[in-house]
Motif scaffolding. Structure first.
Motif, PDB file in Angstrom:
ATOM      1  N   ILE A  26       0.813  -1.221   0.000  1.00  0.00           N
ATOM      2  CA  ILE A  26       0.000   0.000   0.000  1.00  0.00           C
ATOM      3  C   ILE A  26       0.852   1.281   0.000  1.00  0.00           C
ATOM      4  O   ILE A  26       0.607   2.175  -0.811  1.00  0.00           O
ATOM      5  CB  ILE A  26      -1.058  -0.030   1.134  1.00  0.00           C
ATOM      6  CG1 ILE A  26      -2.127  -1.084   0.771  1.00  0.00           C
ATOM      7  CG2 ILE A  26      -1.722   1.338   1.324  1.00  0.00           C
ATOM      8  CD1 ILE A  26      -3.150  -1.370   1.860  1.00  0.00           C
ATOM      9  N   ARG A  56       0.663   3.977  -2.999  1.00  0.00           N
ATOM     10  CA  ARG A  56       0.306   5.373  -2.730  1.00  0.00           C
ATOM     11  C   ARG A  56       1.334   6.336  -3.297  1.00  0.00           C
ATOM     12  O   ARG A  56       0.995   7.405  -3.782  1.00  0.00           O
ATOM     13  CB  ARG A  56       0.205   5.599  -1.216  1.00  0.00           C
ATOM     14  CG  ARG A  56      -1.061   5.043  -0.617  1.00  0.00           C
ATOM     15  CD  ARG A  56      -1.603   5.951   0.494  1.00  0.00           C
ATOM     16  NE  ARG A  56      -2.860   5.418   0.982  1.00  0.00           N
ATOM     17  CZ  ARG A  56      -2.974   4.668   2.080  1.00  0.00           C
ATOM     18  NH1 ARG A  56      -1.907   4.421   2.831  1.00  0.00           N
ATOM     19  NH2 ARG A  56      -4.151   4.213   2.438  1.00  0.00           N
ATOM     20  N   SER A  94      -3.295  -3.939  -6.180  1.00  0.00           N
ATOM     21  CA  SER A  94      -3.857  -2.736  -6.800  1.00  0.00           C
ATOM     22  C   SER A  94      -4.571  -1.877  -5.765  1.00  0.00           C
ATOM     23  O   SER A  94      -5.002  -2.362  -4.711  1.00  0.00           O
ATOM     24  CB  SER A  94      -4.819  -3.112  -7.930  1.00  0.00           C
ATOM     25  OG  SER A  94      -5.980  -3.719  -7.400  1.00  0.00           O
ATOM     26  N   LEU A  95      -4.657  -0.604  -6.092  1.00  0.00           N
ATOM     27  CA  LEU A  95      -5.313   0.366  -5.208  1.00  0.00           C
ATOM     28  C   LEU A  95      -6.109   1.311  -6.093  1.00  0.00           C
ATOM     29  O   LEU A  95      -5.525   1.969  -6.967  1.00  0.00           O
ATOM     30  CB  LEU A  95      -4.240   1.148  -4.434  1.00  0.00           C
ATOM     31  CG  LEU A  95      -4.689   2.048  -3.299  1.00  0.00           C
ATOM     32  CD1 LEU A  95      -5.268   1.243  -2.133  1.00  0.00           C
ATOM     33  CD2 LEU A  95      -3.514   2.894  -2.799  1.00  0.00           C
ATOM     34  N   ASN A  96      -7.437   1.356  -5.908  1.00  0.00           N
ATOM     35  CA  ASN A  96      -8.231   2.236  -6.778  1.00  0.00           C
ATOM     36  C   ASN A  96      -8.402   3.621  -6.156  1.00  0.00           C
ATOM     37  O   ASN A  96      -7.933   3.872  -5.038  1.00  0.00           O
ATOM     38  CB  ASN A  96      -9.562   1.584  -7.184  1.00  0.00           C
ATOM     39  CG  ASN A  96     -10.569   1.553  -6.045  1.00  0.00           C
ATOM     40  OD1 ASN A  96     -10.361   2.167  -4.998  1.00  0.00           O
ATOM     41  ND2 ASN A  96     -11.658   0.847  -6.253  1.00  0.00           N
ATOM     42  N   ARG A  97      -9.066   4.489  -6.904  1.00  0.00           N
ATOM     43  CA  ARG A  97      -9.202   5.889  -6.493  1.00  0.00           C
ATOM     44  C   ARG A  97      -9.913   6.020  -5.143  1.00  0.00           C
ATOM     45  O   ARG A  97      -9.611   6.899  -4.351  1.00  0.00           O
ATOM     46  CB  ARG A  97      -9.995   6.638  -7.567  1.00  0.00           C
ATOM     47  CG  ARG A  97      -9.336   7.922  -7.965  1.00  0.00           C
ATOM     48  CD  ARG A  97     -10.182   8.674  -8.978  1.00  0.00           C
ATOM     49  NE  ARG A  97      -9.524   8.735 -10.277  1.00  0.00           N
ATOM     50  CZ  ARG A  97     -10.093   8.384 -11.428  1.00  0.00           C
ATOM     51  NH1 ARG A  97     -11.320   7.926 -11.457  1.00  0.00           N
ATOM     52  NH2 ARG A  97      -9.428   8.498 -12.545  1.00  0.00           N
ATOM     53  N   ALA A  98     -10.832   5.094  -4.879  1.00  0.00           N
ATOM     54  CA  ALA A  98     -11.591   5.141  -3.621  1.00  0.00           C
ATOM     55  C   ALA A  98     -10.783   4.562  -2.452  1.00  0.00           C
ATOM     56  O   ALA A  98     -11.264   4.521  -1.319  1.00  0.00           O
ATOM     57  CB  ALA A  98     -12.898   4.369  -3.784  1.00  0.00           C
ATOM     58  N   GLY A  99      -9.562   4.110  -2.731  1.00  0.00           N
ATOM     59  CA  GLY A  99      -8.730   3.580  -1.662  1.00  0.00           C
ATOM     60  C   GLY A  99      -8.925   2.098  -1.412  1.00  0.00           C
ATOM     61  O   GLY A  99      -8.457   1.562  -0.404  1.00  0.00           O
ATOM     62  N   SER A 100      -9.611   1.427  -2.319  1.00  0.00           N
ATOM     63  CA  SER A 100      -9.839  -0.006  -2.125  1.00  0.00           C
ATOM     64  C   SER A 100      -8.645  -0.815  -2.655  1.00  0.00           C
ATOM     65  O   SER A 100      -8.249  -0.680  -3.817  1.00  0.00           O
ATOM     66  CB  SER A 100     -11.163  -0.391  -2.817  1.00  0.00           C
ATOM     67  OG  SER A 100     -11.189  -1.754  -3.082  1.00  0.00           O
ATOM     68  N   PHE A 101      -8.085  -1.645  -1.780  1.00  0.00           N
ATOM     69  CA  PHE A 101      -6.877  -2.427  -2.082  1.00  0.00           C
ATOM     70  C   PHE A 101      -7.249  -3.853  -2.460  1.00  0.00           C
ATOM     71  O   PHE A 101      -8.162  -4.451  -1.877  1.00  0.00           O
ATOM     72  CB  PHE A 101      -5.982  -2.443  -0.841  1.00  0.00           C
ATOM     73  CG  PHE A 101      -4.793  -3.362  -0.967  1.00  0.00           C
ATOM     74  CD1 PHE A 101      -3.668  -2.971  -1.673  1.00  0.00           C
ATOM     75  CD2 PHE A 101      -4.813  -4.629  -0.382  1.00  0.00           C
ATOM     76  CE1 PHE A 101      -2.569  -3.828  -1.795  1.00  0.00           C
ATOM     77  CE2 PHE A 101      -3.730  -5.484  -0.496  1.00  0.00           C
ATOM     78  CZ  PHE A 101      -2.609  -5.079  -1.201  1.00  0.00           C
ATOM     79  N   LYS A 102      -6.525  -4.404  -3.446  1.00  0.00           N
ATOM     80  CA  LYS A 102      -6.755  -5.789  -3.847  1.00  0.00           C
ATOM     81  C   LYS A 102      -5.424  -6.500  -4.030  1.00  0.00           C
ATOM     82  O   LYS A 102      -4.472  -5.901  -4.559  1.00  0.00           O
ATOM     83  CB  LYS A 102      -7.494  -5.813  -5.192  1.00  0.00           C
ATOM     84  CG  LYS A 102      -8.916  -6.355  -5.094  1.00  0.00           C
ATOM     85  CD  LYS A 102      -9.430  -6.697  -6.468  1.00  0.00           C
ATOM     86  CE  LYS A 102     -10.605  -5.805  -6.833  1.00  0.00           C
ATOM     87  NZ  LYS A 102     -11.003  -5.892  -8.218  1.00  0.00           N
ATOM     88  N   THR A 157      -6.868   3.332 -11.277  1.00  0.00           N
ATOM     89  CA  THR A 157      -6.343   2.326 -10.343  1.00  0.00           C
ATOM     90  C   THR A 157      -4.841   2.188 -10.577  1.00  0.00           C
ATOM     91  O   THR A 157      -4.390   2.190 -11.712  1.00  0.00           O
ATOM     92  CB  THR A 157      -7.051   0.975 -10.564  1.00  0.00           C
ATOM     93  OG1 THR A 157      -8.441   1.152 -10.321  1.00  0.00           O
ATOM     94  CG2 THR A 157      -6.516  -0.103  -9.634  1.00  0.00           C
TER      95      THR A 157
END
Ligand code: ZN
Length: 248
Positions: free
Chosen positions: A132, A136, A155-163, A184
């Motif tokens: 993360i 970032r 991955s990290l999308n614009r909303a801050g969701s991590f995968k 993302t």
């Protein structure tokens, strides 16, 4: 542009040749994220092949240490033995080639290359805690990294969701196709060509389709017993020979 992305070949010529055979015709340019040598029995032949194939190669920690640019004191005992063997085996010209490899991060059109992480080529990015902060701080959407020998994606999308996605253990060939979504950020590990550690012994690599904005992950079997026989003849540590067949 379609890029073949190789990493952590570790002087395994049979694995490299099969990756090149499977990827032939599917890419225009090849890149390598480092650890060309170390562990495996064919450092000279692999450097030769990589310098012909991958126009852009950054160094890994094993390349640095095998080239004499750093000490092996942080390596575990079997890795140290492999360093001593590799240093003895390398021709002066190949040692020079290794020494001249640039350290990452290296910017490419549409992506960036690092060995461990952008901050530290020796860092293992294995979990959310390590991924993360890197995601970032990365300035580009897509960063390719190696070092962990585990094929997959953070991955990290614009909303801050991590995968975190681990490439599935599919049939030989294409195992995962990942569309890159706008907004993302991705940290992508193509997996290790020559010494996978994700419990799948098959050689791993990735192909980036720059126009389609997609990363494809591949696995291919190779002549494992030939590599192991060479390692036995070279008297490389038994543990390094055995781990190739378990992918650990
Ligand atoms: Zn490595």
């Amino acid at each position: 542009m379609r890029y073949l992305v190789l990493s952590d070949i570790h002087a395994n010529l049979e694995a490299l040749e099969n990756c090149l055979e499977l990827s032939a015709g599917r890419y225009e340019q090849a890149v390598c994220l480092g650890d060309v040598v170390g562990y495996g029995p064919d450092p000279n032949a692999v450097i030769e092949q990589v310098s012909h194939t991958a126009g852009t190669t950054i160094r890994g920690n094993h390349d640095r240490v095998c080239a004499g640019l750093g000490s092996a004191e942080d390596f575990n005992p079997v890795a140290q033995l492999a360093v001593v063997w590799t240093r003895r085996e390398l021709t002066p010209a190949h040692t020079r080639l290794l020494r001249e490899l640039p350290a990452g991060p290296l910017a490419m059109p549409g992506f960036e290359m690092v060995h461990g992480s952008a901050e530290d080529e020796d860092q293992y990015v294995l979990s959310a805690a390590e991924a993360i902060p890197s995601l970032r701080s990365q300035a580009v959407q897509l960063v390719f990294f190696g070092h962990t020998h585990i094929q997959g994606v953070f991955s990290l999308n614009r909303a801050g969701s991590f995968k975190a996605i681990t490439a599935p253990r599919g049939p030989d060939g294409l195992v995962l196709s990942l569309p890159l979504e706008d907004g993302t950020r991705y940290l992508v590990n193509p997996g290790s060509v020559g010494q996978p550690r994700d419990h799948d012994w098959r050689a791993a690599f990735a192909i980036l389709d720059g126009e389609e904005r997609r990363v494809e992950f591949y696995r291919t079997p190779y002549e494992l017993t030939a590599t192991q026989a060479k390692m036995t003849r070279a008297r490389l540590p038994e543990m390094l020979i055995r781990r190739l067949e378990t992918g650990r």
